[in-house]
Design an enzyme around this catalytic site. Structure first.
Site, short mmCIF file in Angstrom:
data_model
loop_
_atom_site.label_atom_id
_atom_site.label_comp_id
_atom_site.label_asym_id
_atom_site.label_seq_id
_atom_site.Cartn_x
_atom_site.Cartn_y
_atom_site.Cartn_z
N ARG A 1 -6.91 11.38 -5.91
CA ARG A 1 -8.15 10.61 -5.70
C ARG A 1 -9.36 11.53 -5.74
O ARG A 1 -10.41 11.19 -6.31
CB ARG A 1 -8.08 9.87 -4.37
CG ARG A 1 -9.23 8.88 -4.19
CD ARG A 1 -9.21 8.34 -2.79
NE ARG A 1 -10.29 7.43 -2.53
CZ ARG A 1 -11.58 7.75 -2.50
NH1 ARG A 1 -11.95 8.97 -2.79
NH2 ARG A 1 -12.49 6.84 -2.21
N ASP B 1 -6.65 -2.88 -7.24
CA ASP B 1 -7.14 -3.52 -6.03
C ASP B 1 -7.36 -4.99 -6.32
O ASP B 1 -7.55 -5.39 -7.48
CB ASP B 1 -8.45 -2.87 -5.57
CG ASP B 1 -8.73 -3.24 -4.12
OD1 ASP B 1 -8.12 -2.62 -3.23
OD2 ASP B 1 -9.51 -4.19 -3.89
N TYR C 1 -14.49 -12.03 0.25
CA TYR C 1 -15.24 -10.82 -0.12
C TYR C 1 -16.47 -11.15 -0.96
O TYR C 1 -17.51 -10.51 -0.85
CB TYR C 1 -14.34 -9.84 -0.87
CG TYR C 1 -13.36 -9.14 0.04
CD1 TYR C 1 -13.76 -8.05 0.81
CD2 TYR C 1 -12.05 -9.56 0.16
CE1 TYR C 1 -12.88 -7.41 1.66
CE2 TYR C 1 -11.15 -8.93 1.00
CZ TYR C 1 -11.57 -7.85 1.75
OH TYR C 1 -10.71 -7.23 2.60
N ARG D 1 0.81 -1.22 0.00
CA ARG D 1 0.00 0.00 0.00
C ARG D 1 0.84 1.27 0.00
O ARG D 1 0.44 2.28 0.58
CB ARG D 1 -0.94 0.03 1.21
CG ARG D 1 -1.99 -1.04 1.23
CD ARG D 1 -3.20 -0.61 0.41
NE ARG D 1 -4.17 -1.67 0.37
CZ ARG D 1 -5.29 -1.69 1.11
NH1 ARG D 1 -5.55 -0.71 1.90
NH2 ARG D 1 -6.12 -2.69 1.01
N ARG E 1 -3.56 6.48 0.97
CA ARG E 1 -4.12 7.67 1.61
C ARG E 1 -3.21 8.39 2.59
O ARG E 1 -3.50 9.52 2.97
CB ARG E 1 -5.43 7.29 2.32
CG ARG E 1 -6.57 7.12 1.35
CD ARG E 1 -7.75 6.51 2.03
NE ARG E 1 -7.39 5.18 2.52
CZ ARG E 1 -8.24 4.34 3.10
NH1 ARG E 1 -9.48 4.70 3.27
NH2 ARG E 1 -7.84 3.16 3.48
#
Ligand code: CP3
Length: 370
Positions: free
Chosen positions: A41, A78, A154, A28, A32
């Protein structure tokens, strides 16, 4: 013709070849915690808007490389792009995790599943090609996918989960359905990673983020067996150059030998593992990637340097006195936290490079004295 690689330290460590220092990248690393990521973003409007635009995905992939002396880039995308391409309807609500509009919860939904048309993932392969051009040989590019089991978590839960109740219910109550879903996922993941390699990915990584939530026997049957099925189908070389395969199972420390047996070049480990012990167990067969606790990055520069040095020293000098070479790629034990102060990451990266040169020098001078 792609530009020749100017820094192959990461690829050499993956293949257990000698390196001058320990290469480092961070799971990552584009994300963010970087203000420039948040700006891009916002421009894209949403996470998927960013991931599906190859120019913007290229821009954010390169952002951490502008700040830090990282030894690899990782595709900005992702793991959930694959189930999205299967028609499950992925969305990321602001401030929340991922969500699927059509989770896979019964026999009819499993029966509808199929390996997706790779054209629906064209934006990923276009991003890979665009990032390779922008990198211009600076460092290698890592492609990635979720493992079949982690994707299934998921797909069944429809979102993140604390207890994995729905996916584990299917696993124990209807193992036939779970096996069918995992076989489709494995074939989809293998095709997806091979297409990333065709587009220019120079190493590929499987994230088995939720393998560690399984019981021992279930892990082997429902996670590991399908990781192995993916690895068996992956291209090992492209244009005569080896493409390292990395498997990361969060919480997989108990199963290191079994994971190494599935045939990857590199096994990623989280922070619960001592790297010296892990090296003694499987370091003769695979390189190791990891494993600083991401929470260390909340402490001050002195503690970050001390903890990073400890990780480097626990692995030790890759080249042993008998000439055998092990491999270590420094990373965190899981993704970098979004609240990490960006300036702390410079301390980490620079410490890894300096400490690992010292460890090599010390080992070489020790060896020359004997
Ligand atoms: O490492 C990188 O820099 C490359 C990009 C990358 C992302 N996700 C971008 C992302 C990678 C390799 C992933 C993998 C991923 N995605 C995993 C496996 C690794 C792991 O953490 O175990 C998993 C489980 C996911 C699923 C996922 N995607 C979740 C749970 C979330 C939301 C929670 C969170 O941490 O934000 C995402 C969204 C996501 N993927 C973000 C980023 C940068 C943040 C979304 C945003 O910008 O709003």
């Amino acid at each position: 013709m792609p530009a020749p690689l100017r820094n192959d330290t990461f690829l050499r460590a993956c293949l257990r070849q000698p390196t001058d220092y320990t290469p480092v990248w961070l799971m990552r690393q584009a994300g963010r915690y970087l203000p420039e990521y948040r700006t891009t973003r916002a421009r894209a409007g949403s996470f998927m808007g960013l991931a599906t635009d190859p120019a913007l995905a290229t821009e954010v992939t390169l952002q951490p490389l502008e700040r830090y002396a990282l030894d690899a880039a990782i595709l900005f995308s992702d793991i959930l792009t694959v189930p999205d391409a299967m028609g499950l309807g992925l969305s990321f609500a602001a401030g929340e995790g991922p969500r699927f509009a059509h989770p896979v919860r019964d026999e009819a939904a499993v029966a509808r599943l199929a390996v997706p048309d790779l054209d629906r993932l064209r934006y990923v392969f276009d991003a890979v090609a665009s990032i390779r051009r922008a990198l211009d040989g600076r460092v290698p590019l890592i492609g990635f996918s979720g493992s079949p089991w982690t994707l299934a978590c998921y797909m069944v839960e429809g979102a993140g989960s604390d207890d994995y109740r729905l996916v584990k219910t299917m696993l124990y109550a209807r193992p036939d359905l779970m096996h069918r879903m995992l076989a489709i996922n494995a074939d989809a993941v293998a095709a997806y990673l091979n297409a990333q390699i065709d587009a220019g990915a120079q190493a590929v990584m499987l994230f088995d983020s939720w393998g560690g939530v399984l019981a021992d026997d279930a892990f082997r049957t429902f996670s590991l067996a399908y990781t192995e099925r993916v690895l068996q189908r992956l291209q090992r070389e492209r244009d005569g150059v080896r493409i390292p395969h990395i498997v990361f199972t969060k919480g997989g420390g108990l199963w290191l030998e079994a994971i190494a047996d599935t045939g990857p070049d590199v096994v990623g480990v989280d922070w619960t593992v001592d790297l010296g012990a892990a090296r003694a167990r499987i370091g003769g067969r695979v390189a190791l990637q990891g494993n600083l606790d991401p929470a260390v990055l909340f402490a001050g520069p002195a503690q970050i340097a001390a903890e990073a040095t400890r990780v480097v020293e626990r692995f030790g000098a890759p080249l042993a006195a008998d000439g055998a070479c092990a491999g270590h790629i420094f990373n965190l034990g899981h993704g970098i936290n979004q609240h990490t102060p960006p300036e702390h990451v410079s301390v980490l990266v620079d410490t890894v490079h300096e400490a690992s040169r010292r460890v090599r020098l010390r080992a070489a001078s020790g060896a020359s004295r004997t």
